[in-house]
Design a protein around this motif. Structure first.
Motif, PDB file in Angstrom:
ATOM      1  N   THR A 176      63.468 -48.779 -57.831  1.00  0.00           N
ATOM      2  CA  THR A 176      62.694 -49.663 -58.704  1.00  0.00           C
ATOM      3  C   THR A 176      61.436 -50.089 -57.974  1.00  0.00           C
ATOM      4  OG1 THR A 176      63.591 -51.715 -57.812  1.00  0.00           O
ATOM      5  CG2 THR A 176      64.883 -50.638 -59.543  1.00  0.00           C
ATOM      6  N   SER A 177      60.567 -50.814 -58.691  1.00  0.00           N
ATOM      7  CA  SER A 177      59.376 -51.369 -58.052  1.00  0.00           C
ATOM      8  C   SER A 177      59.539 -52.872 -57.828  1.00  0.00           C
ATOM      9  CB  SER A 177      58.149 -51.076 -58.913  1.00  0.00           C
ATOM     10  OG  SER A 177      58.319 -51.636 -60.202  1.00  0.00           O
ATOM     11  N   ARG A 178      60.764 -53.376 -57.983  1.00  0.00           N
ATOM     12  CA  ARG A 178      61.004 -54.823 -57.831  1.00  0.00           C
ATOM     13  C   ARG A 178      61.258 -55.192 -56.378  1.00  0.00           C
ATOM     14  NH1 ARG A 178      63.894 -54.362 -62.798  1.00  0.00           N
ATOM     15  NH2 ARG A 178      65.794 -53.885 -61.666  1.00  0.00           N
ATOM     16  N   ARG A 179      60.473 -56.138 -55.888  1.00  0.00           N
ATOM     17  CA  ARG A 179      60.656 -56.594 -54.502  1.00  0.00           C
ATOM     18  C   ARG A 179      62.034 -57.196 -54.297  1.00  0.00           C
ATOM     19  NH1 ARG A 179      55.363 -59.904 -52.998  1.00  0.00           N
ATOM     20  NH2 ARG A 179      56.885 -61.248 -51.957  1.00  0.00           N
TER      21      ARG A 179
END
Lengths: 217, 706
Positions: A176-179
């Motif tokens: 994902t691109s979620r930190r």
């Protein structure tokens, strides 16, 4: 007589080399599609020479005897930003280089595409993001990228001390691109480096890299 | 998340700022990560129905409207990217199923491949309301959708979505999203009617779809979308062959070394040429790993040989073989030359019989019949005859039937030259007895043989035959091996009597097969036939020790009972079972004929005619997606619609001329003949679209009968 012998030997050596080269070329042509990485996990990591940001050429072969990490990047890609904004990539770089690992960050974005940077811009990014690679390579002709079949940013590779490619794929198991997904993730690169340091085989040697397409065009 | 993302972008911009300012001449600023402006995708939550009943399930759709030039991703995004997600925040008691994705597109990005959507896509979810839901008030379904949208660059976007819908008892009316959801459902891959297999070499992966009888001239394109990364090189071209046995796709292998070891789910998209243009039909297939028919000829021969060897141990063959083996034991000290010739004659019998069987099978297949090994057992007549043969053989082994002396006598005849023909026919008999059996390895070899040109297929069949003949052949050719055989003795009679029982078991199994094919009446006739054979055998034995005149009478009766038994066989075969078990659900239909249609029209009844064919893929999907649904069955029942099915698989001229009268040259064609309903003449027939939906059928009848 002896002159003739040498001549024949030379002739045989030359034709032999020629045959081997032709054979290699034709096997490459026949078994591999136009776009296919030469690098294969479990085999010798193919060598390349690409200019670093300071203008000096860097060869993979010059790091023989050392563990090398290759990191494909594009600073504007949300997936790269996930790992730099969270500090994940920088801490992994420090951890690795602290143990004597060579860390090469490779930028294969061609001019005019996202992620393309000039040498000063690349150095600036390293500074501003507090990154700690051994060198940042500007693969403006996509030579290294295509040799390794780098498809994504980030796309990670680990080469062991004998020059064998032992890991290729994602940085971790949370595509994902979620930190927020960084803390709980299983980091494949760290696992590979630990295995190499312990002299053990890498448990998960090939994974699906996730992220943005490498901007070859 | 978008806001967080922009904030992060600003931070980097600010951090980058001062450093760049130090070198204004050389470096343009590092570009802002993403172009500002409106999101590239707008999402809306759509409802299938205008209201919702308590305890009911219905579809909702997350519609993505995607900016031109941008794309979003499928469940397997391809070489990069990320599939969309929805986190539901539903009221208590409500449940939502997984996201259901319509068929994706292939989108080359430089040397890489993405799988996803452009323009517009509706992702589906099945939502279920709780049973105790109070009616009257509205409910609001909420969710948080997140997706990645890419052009050359990628932007993660997200949005909250919601749908407010009244709760009401009774059948709900279609909602505003009904048609978009129905269209999306039509694009969702339907379960594949065909089995598929996966096979890999170090360079390539082959997916074989056993879809026999497809017409390659109707198929414009075939694409395979693997459900997971690493098995197939996504960007590699897919080499497609459409043959008699189905579709074969070959593509370069993916990067995961163990990738092809596990079954591969994926979507097979077939673009079919119809009268009205291309129809893109998607099927969810599971390619079963390592089961591919892609053996080499040599491997197939090896497997066939092994299969043939094992066939010797099968209950139907072992007793037949034992006759020869016991003869060999009885005559172990006989002349090696004679023994050798017997072995060769037996082998010849097996091989000739196999060649005949293979020839028949290949000829029937060349004629278009979709049959494989075991085809002979599809005919109840053949099964009945096999049951008779094995039963007779069993009686003989039991000692109840004397054919030219007992087994102990057969050994003496082995030495005689005249016995060679006997050996040949024992070989043939072994083959016939083997036909109902399948041994391990045989399936793979036979499956391969049937995909090969006739010559290669024949070689594989003969390898199977050679395997069957091999043990006896080896014993007869190598005298030394015969030393391991036990000494002859009374045990041989016991053994042969015992070996009758596997044969009786085979007969019982064959009778069961007949029961499936010809029903209870067929079974009754076969059993009477077996009874007559037993009776004939007993008479024959009585005759053996009787005076000449009585012997003739007894033999006459024995022959007569055998003749009656044989005459019963075709009768048994002529009784098809009354009902086919496991008939597909859906509206009841009757076969189409112009006379039946004219009759129904004269009565003023509404009629629905489905012109279809087994090789028409769109027809198949239409039947699964639209025609078999309960809603259509209900509408047909409500309006008294008679459903006629016109099968054009064999391309009959009669149906072709009817298609022509509607200006069509092919199937599918769906014609609605409305009811006369009080009018002087029945209204004109209406054509429905070739890509059928439940809604279009329901609408056609509901509107016509207003």
């Amino acid at each position: 007589m002896s002159a003739e012998l040498i001549g024949r030997r030379r002739f045989l050596a030359r034709t032999g080399t020629g045959l081997v080269l032709a054979g290699t070329a034709s096997s490459l042509l026949s078994t591999r599609p136009a776009w296919a990485a030469v690098a294969k996990v479990g085999e010798a990591a193919p060598g390349f020479t690409v200019n670093a940001t300071n203008g000096s050429p860097v060869s993979l072969g010059s790091y023989n005897g050392k563990v090398v990490v290759l990191e494909w990047t594009n600073h504007d890609c949300p997936y790269v930003r996930k790992h730099y904004d969270s500090g994940n990539m920088q801490s992994l770089q420090r951890e690795a280089t602290g143990q004597g690992v060579v860390w090469l960050t490779v930028i294969s974005s061609v001019e005019g595409t996202q992620g393309y940077v000039t040498p000063p811009q690349a150095d600036e990014l390293t500074m501003s993001r507090k990154a700690a690679p051994t060198a940042v390579l500007l693969d403006t002709k996509s030579v290294a990228g295509k040799l390794y079949g780098a498809t994504n940013t980030p796309h990670m590779y680990v080469v062991d001390k004998t020059g064998t490619l032992v890991y290729a794929g994602a940085i971790d198991d949370r595509p994902t691109s979620r930190r927020a997904d960084v803390p709980g993730a299983n980091n494949y690169v760290r696992a590979a480096l630990d295995a190499v340091a312990a002299g053990q085989p890498v448990k998960t040697p090939v994974t699906r890299a996730y992220g943005c397409t490498v901007k070859y065009s | 998340m978008a806001t967080r993302f922009l904030a992060a972008a600003l931070v980097v911009g600010m951090l980058a700022g001062p450093g760049l300012a130090a070198e204004p001449a050389r470096a343009p600023t590092v570009k802002a990560p993403n172009p500002p402006g409106p999101p590239k995708v707008s999402v809306t939550l759509l409802g299938e129905t205008a209201s919702v009943e308590p305890g009911a399930s219905f579809w909702v759709g997350i519609r993505q409207r995607i900016a031109p030039g941008w794309h979003t991703y499928w469940t397997n995004p391809g070489d990069s990217g990320e599939p969309p997600t929805v986190d539901w925040a539903l009221p208590a008691g409500w449940t939502a199923g997984p996201l259901v994705f319509p068929q994706p597109e292939r989108m080359p990005v430089g040397p890489l491949m993405s799988y996803g959507y452009t323009d517009e896509v509706v992702l589906l979810t099945r939502v279920t309301s709780p049973a105790g839901l109070p009616t009257g008030g509205p409910v609001t379904l909420r969710g948080h959708a997140a997706w990645l949208v890419c052009e050359k660059i990628c932007i993660p976007e997200e949005a909250d979505v919601s749908l407010t819908i009244p709760v009401a008892a009774g059948k709900p009316a279609p909602g505003t999203g009904a048609s978009a959801i129905e269209q999306a459902r039509r694009a969702v891959p339907s379960p594949s009617p065909w089995p598929a297999s996966l096979h890999a070499t170090p360079e390539a992966v082959t997916v074989s779809v056993a879809a026999p009888g497809l017409r390659s001239d109707r198929i414009a394109e075939v694409l395979f979308f693997p459900g997971r990364w690493g098995v197939i090189d996504h960007a590699a071209p897919q080499e497609v062959t459409i043959g008699r046995d189905g579709i074969t796709l070959r593509a370069a292998r993916g990067l995961l070394p163990e990738g092809p070891a596990a079954d591969l789910d994926g979507v097979l998209v077939i673009r079919e040429r119809l009268d009205q243009g291309l129809a893109s039909e998607a099927f969810a297939i599971t390619a079963v790993a390592g089961s591919g028919p892609l053996l080499s000829l040599l491997a197939a021969i090896g497997l066939a040989l092994a299969g043939g060897l094992i066939l010797n141990l099968m209950p139907c063959v072992l007793p037949v073989l034992s006759i020869k083996a016991l003869a060999l034991v009885a005559h172990a000290e006989g002349s090696p030359g004679v023994t050798r010739r017997h072995g060769l004659a037996y082998t010849a019998g097996v091989l000739v019989c196999f060649a005949g069987l293979a020839g028949a099978l290949l000829a029937l297949r060349a004629g278009g019949a979709q049959i494989g090994w075991g085809f002979q057992l599809q005919s109840p007549l053949v099964v009945t005859v096999l049951a008779y043969v094995l039963f007779t053989l069993a009686l003989s082994l039991s000692g109840l039937l004397v054919i030219g002396g007992r087994l102990t006598g057969v050994g003496q005849r082995l030495a005689a030259r005249s016995g060679y023909a006997g050996s040949f026919f024992t070989g043939a008999l072994a083959t016939v007895a083997a036909t109902p059996c399948t041994a391990p390895f045989m399936g793979a070899a036979m499956g391969f043989a049937l995909t090969q040109p006739p010559a290669a297929a024949l070689v594989v069949f003969e390898a199977l035959g050679l395997g069957l003949a091999l043990p006896f052949l080896a014993l007869s050719l190598v005298p030394a091996w015969r030393r391991v055989l036990p000494r002859p003795g009374p045990w041989m009679a016991r053994l042969s009597e015992a070996l009758a029982f596997p044969l009786y078991a085979s007969v019982a199994w064959l009778v069961w097969v007949v029961s499936r094919q010809a029903g209870p009446d067929g079974v009754a006739l076969v059993l009477v036939g077996l009874l007559l054979i037993a009776f004939g055998a007993w008479l024959h034995r009585v005759a053996h020790g009787a005076a000449p005149r009585r012997r003739r009478v007894a033999t006459g009766f024995a022959l007569a009972s055998a003749a009656v038994a044989i005459a019963l066989a075709p009768l048994a075969a002529a009784n098809p079972p009354a009902t086919t078990p496991g008939a597909p659900a859906g509206a009841a239909w009757e076969p189409f004929s112009p006379a039946r249609l004219a009759e129904l029209r004269a009565q003023g009844k509404p009629v629905f005619v489905n012109f279809t064919a087994a090789w028409c893929i769109t027809c198949l999907v239409n039947e699964r997606v639209a025609l078999r649904g309960p809603a259509v069955t209900e509408v047909f029942a409500r309006h008294g619609v008679v459903y006629l099915k016109a099968d054009w698989t064999s391309r009959s001229g009669e149906i072709a001329s009817i298609l022509g009268s509607f200006g069509r040259s092919g199937v599918p064609l769906y014609v609605v003949y409305p009811a006369r309903a009080g009018r002087a003449t029945a209204p004109e027939p209406r054509l429905l679209p070739q890509i059928l939906s439940e809604g279009s059928i329901i609408e056609a009848f509901d509107k016509e009968t207003l």
